[in-house]
Design an enzyme around this catalytic site. Structure first.
Site, PDB file in Angstrom:
ATOM      1  N   GLU A 162     -11.876  19.558  68.401  1.00  0.00           N
ATOM      2  CA  GLU A 162     -11.586  20.451  69.268  1.00  0.00           C
ATOM      3  C   GLU A 162     -10.997  21.887  68.879  1.00  0.00           C
ATOM      4  O   GLU A 162     -10.755  22.619  69.737  1.00  0.00           O
ATOM      5  CB  GLU A 162     -10.547  19.853  70.287  1.00  0.00           C
ATOM      6  N   ASP A 207      -1.820   8.204  55.305  1.00  0.00           N
ATOM      7  CA  ASP A 207      -1.299   7.194  54.348  1.00  0.00           C
ATOM      8  C   ASP A 207      -1.684   5.822  54.828  1.00  0.00           C
ATOM      9  O   ASP A 207      -1.739   5.721  55.954  1.00  0.00           O
ATOM     10  CB  ASP A 207       0.031   7.267  54.909  1.00  0.00           C
TER      11      ASP A 207
HETATM   12  C1  GLC Z   1       1.568   5.041  50.533  1.00  0.00           C
HETATM   13  C2  GLC Z   1       2.283   6.258  49.842  1.00  0.00           C
HETATM   14  C3  GLC Z   1       3.368   5.495  49.268  1.00  0.00           C
HETATM   15  C4  GLC Z   1       4.229   4.563  50.289  1.00  0.00           C
HETATM   16  C5  GLC Z   1       3.154   3.580  51.066  1.00  0.00           C
HETATM   17  C6  GLC Z   1       3.893   3.041  52.372  1.00  0.00           C
HETATM   18  O1  GLC Z   1       0.916   4.109  49.496  1.00  0.00           O
HETATM   19  O2  GLC Z   1       1.525   6.915  49.085  1.00  0.00           O
HETATM   20  O3  GLC Z   1       4.384   6.573  48.620  1.00  0.00           O
HETATM   21  O4  GLC Z   1       5.291   4.035  49.629  1.00  0.00           O
HETATM   22  O5  GLC Z   1       2.266   4.282  51.285  1.00  0.00           O
HETATM   23  O6  GLC Z   1       3.947   4.280  53.325  1.00  0.00           O
END
Ligand code: GLC
Ligand code: CA
Length: 535
Positions: free
Chosen positions: A250, A198
């Protein structure tokens, strides 16, 4: 690991499950892990290779689980850790790989580290794991609207590029790095095949935290002109992924990292998938490209070239839980900037045109070499919920912009499985954490399964043909076509999308394999239709 599974990710079709909205096993209106496990055969029937699960970890749910308070457990909303293990085992039995979401840019404000930081006070080692300052150091705005800094009672300010409930971690801190290596191992040991990372472009901030005078939206910003945002895509972030790659290596098999990085141009995105870093990076420039032959030609050419220089496949995507579903997006006038949600009173997409173009777009995407991601419900041709009442909205983006941005709830509505069941078969009751539109029965899986020409059967057939014809591992050669037509060859398959206003002809002797709508009686390809043929 069997030999043929090497490099599986280079050509895989991966299905995104948004756990809250996939299948609810206990009737509380929130999808859960046992619900997913019970529905895995759907993914086998559809013909995908793997699934990616959005976060299911303990979380106050300030941002639907992208605010994690414990990285090594399952939120009771979704089940227990044991349910995650069962899901992994059930997927493995079916030959499906599983990618989980990893949220390293920020924790929840309820994470023990942040609570300790607040309790320990200014100047403490506990605060050093986050980005605290005595004064608000810049003008940054949160991606969800409003300021990116929040003041705590003792007067200090902390940075959150997203919601105030999502404080950004300090990735210059060795403890933060060590912790995430350990979290990777926790899930690798449980058998996951990889991580969707993310906000992969956000971990490192420019040291001077300089002011920023352009929109926070990374792809629409001035990055293309070489003006680089101080909060995104800093060169030093790549060290983190080199480090993680060593951890993954690993482990037996091919475990992968996929970057969610809203970075442009394509050359900067390709840096995330250099041989010693991540494996895949979502191609969001492709997702945002206009529905014209010229724009599609340009973005496809550029992406393949950029990734080619680092030996990486391109990772195509049209929909996910953050953007307008493509069946609705493509029903807006061509060239419309992608709105962040649509509500009552906003210009509404043309659903018939949108679905027609969405089917053509999907067939085009699935013919491209590389890997592709599908978002739950797109195989049903599901549109965005564009008339959701404001009081039902839960996305922090809606609240933080005072409703100016409707937010992402419209693409997160629980999906319809059965036309005549409570919650369209999402769960055993009528409960649904976001309201399902009244006219969704027609999209339900049971109305499409076995029905020739349905969107579901088109996806199934396309996935089967894609595998049979080796399109994923193939390569693309553009073919000459009239204006408004995009045509290329991938191996033995000739692919044509007609973006023009007049019917397009296939090469002499071409035998169609599949098309997104029926061809004209004379064999020509109608407007907004993609066809695969053998010549
Ligand atoms: C990314 C995710 C989104 C979230 C953001 C903050 O863009 O896909 O859904 O709100 O990160 O974590
Ligand atoms: Ca549930």
């Amino acid at each position: 690991m069997p030999e043929q599974s090497k490099d599986w990710w280079r050509t895989a079709v991966i299905y995104q499950i948004y756990p809250r909205s996939f299948a609810d096993s206990n009737g509380d209106g929130i999808g859960d892990l046992p619900g997913i496990t019970a529905r895995l055969d759907h993914l086998v029937e559809l013909g995908v290779d793997a699934l990616w699960l959005s976060p299911f970890y303990p979380s106050p749910q300030a941002d639907a689980g992208y605010d994690v308070s414990d990285y090594r457990d399952v939120d009771p909303l979704f089940g227990r850790l044991d349910d995650a293990d069962k899901l992994l085992a059930a997927a493995r039995e079916r030959g499906l790989r599983v990618i989980v979401d990893l949220v390293p840019n920020h924790t929840s404000s309820e994470h023990p580290w942040f609570k300790q930081a607040l309790a320990a006070g200014p100047g403490s080692p506990e605060r050093a794991r986050y980005i605290f300052r005595t004064h608000k150091p810049n003008n940054w705005e949160s991606t969800f609207g409003g300021p990116a800094w929040t003041q705590v009672p003792d007067g200090e300010w902390y940075l959150h590029l997203f919601d105030a409930g999502q404080p950004d971690l300090n990735w210059d801190h060795p403890e933060v790095r060590a912790e995430f290596r350990d979290i990777l191992r926790f899930w690798l040991d449980r058998g996951v095949d990889g991580f969707r990372v993310d906000v992969a472009h956000g971990l490192i901030k420019q040291a001077d935290l300089a002011d920023w005078h352009y929109p926070v939206e990374p792809l629409t910003g001035p990055a293309t002109e070489g003006i680089r945002p101080p909060m995104w895509d800093q060169d030093a972030v790549h060290d983190v992924y080199r480090d993680w790659r060593r951890v993954l290596e690993e482990y037996p098999g091919e475990r992968v990292l996929v970057a969610e990085a809203w970075v442009s141009p394509a050359e900067r995105l390709a840096a995330y998938v250099r041989p010693d870093e991540m494996h895949q990076a979502f191609n969001f420039e492709y997702l945002e490209a206009a529905w014209t032959a010229a724009a599609q030609h340009e973005v496809i050419t550029r992406s393949l070239a950029a990734n080619g220089t680092v030996g990486a496949p391109t990772t195509w995507v049209l929909s996910n839980h953050d953007v307008l579903r493509h069946a609705s997006r493509l029903g807006l006038p061509i060239g419309t900037m992608r709105p962040r949600g649509i509500g009552v009173g906003d210009p509404q997409p043309d659903l018939v045109l949108g679905l027609r173009r969405a089917r053509a777009a999907t067939l085009l995407m699935l013919a491209l070499p590389g890997s592709a991601y599908l978002y739950q419900g797109e195989e049903l041709g599901l549109p965005e919920h564009t008339t959701m009442p404001d009081e039902e909205r839960q996305d922090p983006m809606f609240r933080r912009t005072n409703g100016e941005q409707k937010g992402r709830d419209g693409c997160r509505v629980p999906i319809p499985w059965q036309s005549d069941a409570p919650s369209y078969g999402f769960g055993p009751t009528n409960a649904s954490w976001l309201p399902q539109p009244a006219n969704w029965a027609g999209y339900a899986l049971d109305r499409q399964r076995g029905v020739p020409g349905s969107t579901y059967e088109m996806y199934r057939a396309a996935l089967r043909l894609r595998a049979q014809q080796g399109l994923g591992p193939g390569s693309l050669t553009w073919a000459e076509g009239p204006e408004g037509v995009l045509a290329f060859r991938n191996g033995d398959v000739y692919v044509l999308t007609n973006f023009g206003e007049t019917p397009a002809s296939l090469p002499a002797g071409a035998r169609p394999l599949i098309s997104s709508e029926e061809l004209h009686a004379d064999g020509t390809v109608p407007t907004d239709v993609t066809v695969w043929a053998v010549v």
